[in-house]
Design an enzyme around this catalytic site. Structure first.
Site, PDB file in Angstrom:
ATOM      1  N   TYR A  39       0.837  -1.190   0.000  1.00  0.00           N
ATOM      2  CA  TYR A  39       0.000   0.000   0.000  1.00  0.00           C
ATOM      3  C   TYR A  39       0.883   1.256   0.000  1.00  0.00           C
ATOM      4  CZ  TYR A  39      -4.167   2.714   1.245  1.00  0.00           C
ATOM      5  OH  TYR A  39      -5.222   3.598   1.256  1.00  0.00           O
ATOM      6  N   CYS A  43      -8.602   9.440   1.326  1.00  0.00           N
ATOM      7  CA  CYS A  43      -7.880   8.179   1.126  1.00  0.00           C
ATOM      8  C   CYS A  43      -6.436   8.415   0.708  1.00  0.00           C
ATOM      9  CB  CYS A  43      -8.585   7.313   0.094  1.00  0.00           C
ATOM     10  SG  CYS A  43     -10.174   6.729   0.698  1.00  0.00           S
ATOM     11  N   HIS A  44      -6.247   9.156  -0.375  1.00  0.00           N
ATOM     12  CA  HIS A  44      -4.880   9.323  -0.865  1.00  0.00           C
ATOM     13  C   HIS A  44      -4.554  10.765  -1.176  1.00  0.00           C
ATOM     14  CE1 HIS A  44      -6.281   5.226  -1.808  1.00  0.00           C
ATOM     15  NE2 HIS A  44      -5.169   4.931  -1.193  1.00  0.00           N
ATOM     16  N   GLY A  45      -5.364  11.700  -0.604  1.00  0.00           N
ATOM     17  CA  GLY A  45      -5.000  13.113  -0.629  1.00  0.00           C
ATOM     18  C   GLY A  45      -5.144  13.829  -1.958  1.00  0.00           C
TER      19      GLY A  45
END
Lengths: 418, 170
Positions: free
Chosen positions: A294, B134-136
């Site tokens: 991840y 979640c991932h900016g």
């Protein structure tokens, strides 16, 4: 591997064995010559077999009470936890079992890396192992979706969306995977079917893994070829069986600690909230055993290349036997490799840590450096080390450091030539 | 055997049977693959009507359409101005706000981050629009990607105003 022909004692045994040589197989398995210097890092093969069987048994039991339908799944898991006799125990065992399974598989893989078990002539064992590892990750991911909590739902959304990165056909692939336009009931039901199937595929591959192992025989901490059977080997039963069972006992104590004293420590509280497609939890993370991958995914600022880097980080392991060119197997005789090995261990742990943290600021920087180092280790350091490293002198046999001489004639003659 | 290679009757029969076999296998496998695609009942839920009469300026609502959230935002004058004054060259995925919101007051878009499908949070992020936890990924007041890993702007679904109070999505 034993050269002698096996004949069963009883008349019925002989009759049966002539028709289906199961007794020959069981004799081979118990007499199988094993290097006598195997240490406790070699007990994880047996532990992993236990984990697989335990997951299959508890999984089949859970399947008898679980309902794979979006409106009922979450409640059916609560039903298992509250109403089914010992349901809580069986579910906690299964859920923590996956963590313990991965803990054991990581130790097993890193043992191979340290002692060079992936090298010739054991490349096929290694590749089958990597396929098993990949299937394990897919199985664990799909199993995590089944309770249909918030983490389940959003893990399914994020992971299936990885395929939307494929140019042109990405959206078609994701809709095909979902059976709809978002993760929903059809997705859950098919994940359930595949989650049930994959462990049996893994079981089949485990049999091939062991079969391929029994052709060259076990590697050992010294990493040299040994003649077997010889003074350097002991029969698998009872020596290794008893040692494996003792290790399994210790492993089960740790296992039981998680199941009985902190069954939710490795999980995530958000997964006790039912799936809601309108709200994404503020901080979503995968299970701990997927965190390094991840971190690699998030460290690349481009969607497609992030996904490529993540899959490449697994693929690079598959081709490892051809990247690690050193003829010497064991790190014991490779002073430089030994240090880089521990750098790699640290690197993977760091990736795991930053994978659990938000992808911003210093964490993102560290993730990028660690991702770069991961690939540098496999693609640059290992091939160069194989050429440049000055390795220590490798003993001729397991008893050589004590008694001198070798059980392996070809090694002896080679040594004389030098 | 050693003479010149001539196409024989047998070669023709082999090629023809392989070709026919391949078509047969393909036709048999296709239903096994296609059954996983969105089925008729899923496709049937393709439109949703939403009453937007109660939404004040600066407010937004989310409705579920085909299993995904749709953001309907009644934008303020500043938000509209902010979205319209951006130089298209600054954008990763250049789209005019005029094309994304035909009626500038109303922005209707899929509330799904184009990175990996999370639902972005409103009134957050460096551009006053949306931020994906979640991932900016940061989106502006027109839902356009400005910073972060998402490749494209948030999608505008097909929609129309049935009357001044109702939007039909899909």
């Amino acid at each position: 591997m034993s050269d002698h022909e096996y004949t069963p004692n009883s008349k019925f045994g002989k009759w049966f064995n002539d028709r289906l040589p199961l007794l020959t197989l069981s004799n081979h398995l118990s007499d199988y010559p094993t290097p006598k210097n195997l240490n406790y890092w070699w007990t994880f093969g047996g532990i992993l077999t236990f984990c697989l069987i335990a997951q299959i048994i508890t999984g089949i039991i859970l399947a008898m009470h679980y309902v794979a339908q979006a409106d009922l799944a979450f409640e059916s898991v609560e039903h298992i936890m509250r109403d089914v006799n010992y349901g809580w125990l069986i579910r906690y065992f299964h859920a923590n079992g996956s963590s313990m399974f991965f803990l054991a598989v990581y130790i097993h893989i890193f043992r191979s890396l340290y002692y060079g078990s992936h090298k010739s002539p054991r490349e096929v064992i290694w590749i089958i192992g990597m396929i098993i590892y990949f299937l394990m990750m897919m199985t664990a991911f799909m199993g995590y979706v089944l309770p249909w909590g918030q983490m389940s739902f959003w893990a399914a959304t994020v992971i299936t969306n990885l395929f939307s990165a494929v140019p042109f056909i990405g959206e078609g692939i994701t809709n095909w995977l979902w059976g709809g336009f978002a993760v929903d009931s059809p997705t859950l039901t098919r994940f359930y079917a595949l989650h049930y199937l994959f462990p049996f595929l893994i079981l089949g591959l485990v049999i091939l893994h062991i079969w391929a192992l029994h052709i060259p025989g076990n590697n050992n901490p010294i990493g040299i070829d040994i003649k077997s059977p010889s003074k350097d080997t002991v029969p698998f039963h009872p020596y290794i069986v008893v040692k494996d069972l003792f290790a399994l006992l210790i492993f089960l104590i740790i296992f039981a600690f998680f199941v009985f004293y902190s069954p939710n420590l490795l999980g995530h509280p958000d997964n006790y909230i039912e799936a809601n497609p309108m709200v994404t939890p503020n901080h979503i993370v995968p299970e701990w055993y997927l965190l390094p991958f991840y971190a690699i995914l998030r460290s690349i600022p481009d969607k497609l290349f992030g996904v490529i880097a993540m899959f490449a980080s697994i693929f690079v392991l598959v081709i490892l036997p051809w990247l690690d060119t050193s003829k010497v197997r064991s790190a014991i005789f490779r002073p430089l490799y030994k240090q880089f090995y521990w750098f790699l261990v640290a690197d993977v742990l760091i990736l795991g840590y930053v994978g659990a943290m938000p992808a911003e600021g210093l964490y993102l920087l560290v993730a990028r450096v660690a991702t770069a180092y991961y690939f540098i280790h496999f693609l640059i350091i290992l091939p160069v080390l194989g050429q440049k490293e000055k390795t220590l002198e490798v003993p001729l046999s397991l008893t050589d450091p004590v008694l001198g001489g070798s059980t392996n004639d070809s090694l002896m003659s080679e040594q004389k030539k030098n | 055997m050693s003479e010149e290679k001539k196409t024989k009757r047998r070669d023709f029969i082999f090629t023809a049977s392989y070709a026919l076999g391949a078509v047969g296998v393909g036709a048999t496998v296709w239903p096994l693959i296609d059954q996983m695609n969105p089925d008729a009942s899923v496709k049937a839920l393709a439109t949703t009507e939403v009453d937007v009469s109660t939404i004040e300026r600066g407010q937004s609502i989310s409705v579920l359409w085909r299993g995904k959230p749709v953001f309907i935002r009644r934008r303020t004058e500043e938000e509209i101005a902010k979205a319209r004054e951006v130089d298209l060259k600054e954008l990763k995925h250049p789209e005019k706000d005029e094309d994304r919101a035909r009626n500038p007051e109303w922005l209707v878009m899929l509330g799904v981050c184009t990175h990996l499908g999370c639902v972005p949070l409103g009134d957050k992020g460096e551009y006053g629009g949306w931020f994906c936890p979640c991932h900016g990924s940061h989106y502006d007041t027109s839902g356009r990607i400005r910073k972060g890993p998402a490749p494209t702007n948030m999608e505008i679904p097909k929609y129309e105003f049935v009357n001044s109070n109702t939007i039909k999505i899909g």
